[in-house]
Scaffold this motif. Structure first.
Motif, PDB file in Angstrom:
ATOM      1  N   ALA A 100       0.816  -1.216   0.000  1.00 35.34           N
ATOM      2  CA  ALA A 100       0.000   0.000   0.000  1.00 35.34           C
ATOM      3  C   ALA A 100       0.851   1.268   0.000  1.00 35.34           C
ATOM      4  CB  ALA A 100      -0.935   0.003   1.206  1.00 35.34           C
ATOM      5  N   LYS A 101       2.048   1.198   0.625  1.00 33.62           N
ATOM      6  CA  LYS A 101       2.781   2.444   0.857  1.00 33.62           C
ATOM      7  C   LYS A 101       4.183   2.487   0.248  1.00 33.62           C
ATOM      8  CE  LYS A 101      -0.573   4.118   3.294  1.00 33.62           C
ATOM      9  NZ  LYS A 101      -1.369   5.233   2.751  1.00 33.62           N
ATOM     10  N   MET A 102       4.815   1.364   0.019  1.00 36.63           N
ATOM     11  CA  MET A 102       6.229   1.386  -0.349  1.00 36.63           C
ATOM     12  C   MET A 102       6.541   0.777  -1.716  1.00 36.63           C
ATOM     13  SD  MET A 102       7.849   0.154   3.302  1.00 36.63           S
ATOM     14  CE  MET A 102       7.245   0.792   4.853  1.00 36.63           C
ATOM     15  N   ALA A 103       5.742  -0.163  -2.163  1.00 36.27           N
ATOM     16  CA  ALA A 103       6.088  -0.916  -3.363  1.00 36.27           C
ATOM     17  C   ALA A 103       5.973  -0.068  -4.623  1.00 36.27           C
ATOM     18  CB  ALA A 103       5.182  -2.140  -3.486  1.00 36.27           C
ATOM     19  N   LYS A 104       6.865  -0.338  -5.581  1.00 40.97           N
ATOM     20  CA  LYS A 104       6.753   0.294  -6.896  1.00 40.97           C
ATOM     21  C   LYS A 104       5.531  -0.262  -7.632  1.00 40.97           C
ATOM     22  CE  LYS A 104      11.764   0.901  -7.373  1.00 40.97           C
ATOM     23  NZ  LYS A 104      12.968   0.554  -8.167  1.00 40.97           N
ATOM     24  N   PRO A 105       4.962   0.502  -8.549  1.00 36.20           N
ATOM     25  CA  PRO A 105       3.751   0.030  -9.255  1.00 36.20           C
ATOM     26  C   PRO A 105       3.928  -1.324  -9.924  1.00 36.20           C
ATOM     27  CG  PRO A 105       4.101   2.362  -9.674  1.00 36.20           C
ATOM     28  CD  PRO A 105       5.304   1.887  -8.904  1.00 36.20           C
ATOM     29  N   SER A 167      -6.497  -5.323   4.125  1.00 38.59           N
ATOM     30  CA  SER A 167      -5.602  -4.367   4.792  1.00 38.59           C
ATOM     31  C   SER A 167      -5.102  -3.310   3.818  1.00 38.59           C
ATOM     32  CB  SER A 167      -4.417  -5.096   5.430  1.00 38.59           C
ATOM     33  OG  SER A 167      -4.847  -5.971   6.442  1.00 38.59           O
ATOM     34  N   VAL A 168      -4.768  -3.716   2.603  1.00 40.41           N
ATOM     35  CA  VAL A 168      -4.336  -2.742   1.589  1.00 40.41           C
ATOM     36  C   VAL A 168      -5.442  -1.738   1.308  1.00 40.41           C
ATOM     37  CG1 VAL A 168      -3.771  -2.480  -0.863  1.00 40.41           C
ATOM     38  CG2 VAL A 168      -2.609  -4.214   0.498  1.00 40.41           C
ATOM     39  N   THR A 169      -6.671  -2.219   1.180  1.00 39.80           N
ATOM     40  CA  THR A 169      -7.804  -1.318   0.941  1.00 39.80           C
ATOM     41  C   THR A 169      -7.976  -0.342   2.099  1.00 39.80           C
ATOM     42  OG1 THR A 169      -8.916  -3.043  -0.332  1.00 39.80           O
ATOM     43  CG2 THR A 169     -10.273  -1.231   0.455  1.00 39.80           C
ATOM     44  N   ALA A 170      -7.852  -0.838   3.340  1.00 38.49           N
ATOM     45  CA  ALA A 170      -8.000   0.034   4.513  1.00 38.49           C
ATOM     46  C   ALA A 170      -6.886   1.076   4.575  1.00 38.49           C
ATOM     47  CB  ALA A 170      -8.007  -0.813   5.783  1.00 38.49           C
ATOM     48  N   LEU A 171      -5.665   0.674   4.260  1.00 34.88           N
ATOM     49  CA  LEU A 171      -4.536   1.615   4.301  1.00 34.88           C
ATOM     50  C   LEU A 171      -4.657   2.673   3.209  1.00 34.88           C
ATOM     51  CD1 LEU A 171      -1.686  -0.950   5.023  1.00 34.88           C
ATOM     52  CD2 LEU A 171      -2.368   0.925   6.521  1.00 34.88           C
ATOM     53  N   GLU A 172      -5.140   2.273   2.047  1.00 39.39           N
ATOM     54  CA  GLU A 172      -5.295   3.237   0.953  1.00 39.39           C
ATOM     55  C   GLU A 172      -6.415   4.239   1.221  1.00 39.39           C
ATOM     56  OE1 GLU A 172      -5.840   0.710  -2.410  1.00 39.39           O
ATOM     57  OE2 GLU A 172      -3.701   0.700  -2.914  1.00 39.39           O
ATOM     58  N   ALA A 173      -7.338   3.866   2.110  1.00 38.29           N
ATOM     59  CA  ALA A 173      -8.454   4.762   2.427  1.00 38.29           C
ATOM     60  C   ALA A 173      -8.075   5.845   3.438  1.00 38.29           C
ATOM     61  CB  ALA A 173      -9.630   3.954   2.965  1.00 38.29           C
TER      62      ALA A 173
END
Length: 215
Positions: A100-105, A167-173
């Motif tokens: 969600a926060k660190m990975a490259k696309p 968790s990714v969805t929650a972090l992106e929100a």
């Protein structure tokens, strides 16, 4: 503007009510299944006895003198679930933060595809892999692969897709303004992710863990 805010609040209330009703229906279905199983099993439990049924360590339904003790099944379920949580939840959580926060696309796209593939694999296939391919029997010299360790490893892998996706969805929100404010105050990106974004998304992450364990 006021009209838009009122409409937004009304929509939020409606969606909240819909999801609450759906959640209650789900819980109600589980309770109904539990009640049905208990009622259906009452005649057998009366014949066997509740204490021997729950605390006897031997299950031998086809023996000359049958024994119907389910304590090993209860303990195995508890130990297997606890072990899967201890292994799977930290891996899923840190993977979600990374994606969600660190990975490259490009890395994120590959990993999300892999996670989606994991979620589409049937449980029977996971069990087969655990028994035949993990190699637990070679490492610990057991007759077959049906060990508690194999079950824990398989279950911890099974819960990863649910934990990671939700968790990714929650972090992106989490609003971007929270992170910008933290960075402006001198926090490093990693500190911002774990001390600002994660606490703000804790309800979604908790839901992810519950969904994963539910699987």
């Amino acid at each position: 503007m006021k009209k838009n805010k009122r409409i937004g609040k009304m929509l939020e209330l409606v969606m909240h009510s819909i999801f609450l009703v759906l959640g209650l229906i789900t819980v109600g279905c589980v309770l109904l299944i539990t009640v049905y199983l208990v009622i259906s099993g009452i005649p057998a439990i009366r014949r066997i006895g509740l204490v021997p049924f729950l605390f006897n360590k031997t299950w031998a339904s086809t023996a000359a003198t049958p024994s119907f003790g389910i304590l090993p099944f209860i303990l195995t379920s508890i130990y297997g679930t606890a072990g899967a949580i201890l292994l799977g939840v930290p891996v899923g959580f840190f993977t979600a933060v990374y994606l969600a926060k660190m990975a490259k696309p490009s890395v994120r796209a590959i990993m999300q595809s892999a996670v989606s593939m994991l979620s589409g694999i049937p449980s029977v296939v996971y069990g087969l892999v655990g028994m035949l391919i993990l190699g637990i029997r070679r490492l610990f010299n057991v007759p077959d692969g049906s060990s508690l360790l194999a079950a824990i490893i398989v279950l911890s892998i099974m819960i990863l897709p649910s934990i990671i996706k939700v968790s990714v969805t929650a972090l992106e929100a989490v609003p971007k303004e929270y992170e910008d404010a933290s960075l402006a105050l001198g926090a490093t990106p990693v500190e911002t992710y774990f001390r600002v974004s994660v606490p703000a998304a804790k309800s979604g992450i908790a839901a992810a863990v519950v969904l994963g364990v539910g699987r």
